[in-house]
Design a protein around this motif. Structure first.
Motif, short mmCIF file in Angstrom:
data_model
loop_
_atom_site.label_atom_id
_atom_site.label_comp_id
_atom_site.label_asym_id
_atom_site.label_seq_id
_atom_site.Cartn_x
_atom_site.Cartn_y
_atom_site.Cartn_z
N ARG A 44 37.69 -52.27 23.97
CA ARG A 44 38.71 -51.60 23.17
C ARG A 44 39.90 -52.51 23.00
O ARG A 44 40.14 -53.42 23.79
N GLN A 45 40.63 -52.24 21.92
CA GLN A 45 41.82 -53.04 21.62
C GLN A 45 42.91 -52.14 21.08
O GLN A 45 42.75 -51.51 20.03
N ALA A 46 44.00 -52.07 21.83
CA ALA A 46 45.18 -51.31 21.40
C ALA A 46 46.10 -52.24 20.60
O ALA A 46 46.02 -53.46 20.74
N PRO A 47 46.95 -51.69 19.76
CA PRO A 47 47.86 -52.52 18.96
C PRO A 47 48.68 -53.46 19.84
O PRO A 47 49.31 -53.02 20.81
N GLY A 48 48.67 -54.72 19.50
CA GLY A 48 49.44 -55.71 20.24
C GLY A 48 48.81 -56.20 21.52
O GLY A 48 49.36 -57.07 22.20
N ASP A 49 47.65 -55.63 21.87
CA ASP A 49 46.98 -56.02 23.11
C ASP A 49 45.72 -56.81 22.82
O ASP A 49 45.19 -56.79 21.71
N GLN A 50 45.23 -57.48 23.85
CA GLN A 50 43.95 -58.17 23.72
C GLN A 50 42.81 -57.17 23.86
O GLN A 50 42.95 -56.10 24.44
N ARG A 51 41.68 -57.56 23.33
CA ARG A 51 40.48 -56.73 23.49
C ARG A 51 40.07 -56.76 24.95
O ARG A 51 40.06 -57.82 25.59
N GLU A 52 39.73 -55.59 25.50
CA GLU A 52 39.39 -55.50 26.92
C GLU A 52 38.08 -54.74 27.10
O GLU A 52 37.79 -53.80 26.35
N LEU A 53 37.34 -55.14 28.11
CA LEU A 53 36.08 -54.48 28.42
C LEU A 53 36.35 -53.08 28.96
O LEU A 53 37.26 -52.87 29.77
N VAL A 54 35.55 -52.13 28.52
CA VAL A 54 35.61 -50.77 29.02
C VAL A 54 34.40 -50.46 29.90
O VAL A 54 34.54 -49.96 31.01
N ALA A 55 33.22 -50.74 29.38
CA ALA A 55 32.01 -50.42 30.12
C ALA A 55 30.84 -51.22 29.55
O ALA A 55 30.85 -51.60 28.38
N SER A 56 29.84 -51.44 30.40
CA SER A 56 28.63 -52.12 29.96
C SER A 56 27.42 -51.50 30.65
O SER A 56 27.55 -50.82 31.68
N ILE A 57 26.25 -51.75 30.06
CA ILE A 57 25.02 -51.20 30.60
C ILE A 57 23.87 -52.15 30.30
O ILE A 57 23.78 -52.69 29.19
N THR A 58 23.03 -52.40 31.29
CA THR A 58 21.88 -53.26 31.09
C THR A 58 20.72 -52.47 30.49
O THR A 58 20.76 -51.24 30.43
N ARG A 59 19.69 -53.18 30.11
CA ARG A 59 18.52 -52.51 29.55
C ARG A 59 17.90 -51.58 30.59
O ARG A 59 17.31 -50.56 30.25
N GLY A 60 18.05 -51.93 31.85
CA GLY A 60 17.51 -51.10 32.92
C GLY A 60 18.49 -50.04 33.42
O GLY A 60 18.30 -49.49 34.51
N ASP A 61 19.56 -49.78 32.65
CA ASP A 61 20.51 -48.70 32.93
C ASP A 61 21.40 -48.96 34.13
O ASP A 61 21.91 -48.02 34.74
N VAL A 62 21.62 -50.22 34.46
CA VAL A 62 22.64 -50.54 35.46
C VAL A 62 23.98 -50.56 34.72
O VAL A 62 24.14 -51.29 33.75
N THR A 63 24.91 -49.77 35.19
CA THR A 63 26.17 -49.61 34.47
C THR A 63 27.34 -50.24 35.21
O THR A 63 27.32 -50.41 36.44
N TYR A 64 28.35 -50.58 34.43
CA TYR A 64 29.62 -51.05 34.96
C TYR A 64 30.72 -50.39 34.14
O TYR A 64 30.67 -50.42 32.91
N VAL A 65 31.69 -49.80 34.84
CA VAL A 65 32.82 -49.16 34.18
C VAL A 65 34.10 -49.70 34.83
O VAL A 65 34.20 -49.72 36.06
N VAL A 66 35.05 -50.10 34.02
CA VAL A 66 36.26 -50.68 34.59
C VAL A 66 37.06 -49.61 35.32
O VAL A 66 36.95 -48.41 35.04
N ASP A 67 37.88 -50.05 36.24
CA ASP A 67 38.59 -49.13 37.12
C ASP A 67 39.48 -48.14 36.37
O ASP A 67 39.58 -46.97 36.77
N PHE A 68 40.11 -48.60 35.29
CA PHE A 68 41.10 -47.72 34.66
C PHE A 68 40.47 -46.57 33.88
O PHE A 68 41.19 -45.68 33.42
N VAL A 69 39.17 -46.54 33.73
CA VAL A 69 38.51 -45.39 33.11
C VAL A 69 37.44 -44.79 34.02
O VAL A 69 36.79 -43.81 33.64
N LYS A 70 37.27 -45.35 35.19
CA LYS A 70 36.25 -44.86 36.11
C LYS A 70 36.51 -43.41 36.47
O LYS A 70 37.64 -43.02 36.75
N GLY A 71 35.45 -42.62 36.44
CA GLY A 71 35.58 -41.20 36.72
C GLY A 71 35.88 -40.37 35.48
O GLY A 71 35.77 -39.15 35.51
N ARG A 72 36.26 -41.03 34.39
CA ARG A 72 36.54 -40.33 33.13
C ARG A 72 35.55 -40.70 32.03
O ARG A 72 35.18 -39.86 31.22
N PHE A 73 35.12 -41.96 32.01
CA PHE A 73 34.20 -42.45 30.97
C PHE A 73 32.83 -42.70 31.57
O PHE A 73 32.71 -43.18 32.71
#
Length: 121
Positions: A38-67
């Protein structure tokens, strides 16, 4: 040619939810990692979440538990379920996918055009 098309963005009140979708189409042999930035106005693009083909997920701390990120390999689609949204989540959300379009070439990284998410009362 491979295209990623996002949908599901929009205006939501604080505390609300949205579900983003990103569907890949075109000449696709297989898709490896998929995810969302995601990219907010004036900010750099930042990773939010990723998922492998085998469904291994990664969610960044600032959205963990919500996304939550998920995918449907049969539909070449990745999803981002966003709950308890707040104003700091307002941004353009971009999906990406590592797509293999040939058995003789390495996978390439593709991006969607972005979908606006606005959290406001």
């Amino acid at each position: 040619q491979v295209q990623l098309v996002e949908s599901g963005g929009g205006l939501v009140q604080p505390g609300g939810s949205l579900r983003l979708s990103c569907a890949a189409s075109g000449t696709i042999v297989s898709i490896g990692n998929m995810g969302w930035y995601r990219q907010a106005p004036g900010d750099q693009r930042e990773l939010v979440a990723s998922i492998t083909r085998g469904d291994v997920t990664y969610v960044v701390d600032f959205v963990k538990g919500r996304f939550t990120i998920s995918r449907d390999n049969s539909k070449n689609t990745v999803y981002l379920q966003m709950n308890s949204l707040n104003s700091e989540d307002t941004a353009i959300y971009f999906c990406y996918a590592d797509v293999k379009f040939s058995n003789y070439l390495p996978a390439r990284n593709y991006w969607g055009q972005g979908t606006q998410v606005t959290v406001s009362s």
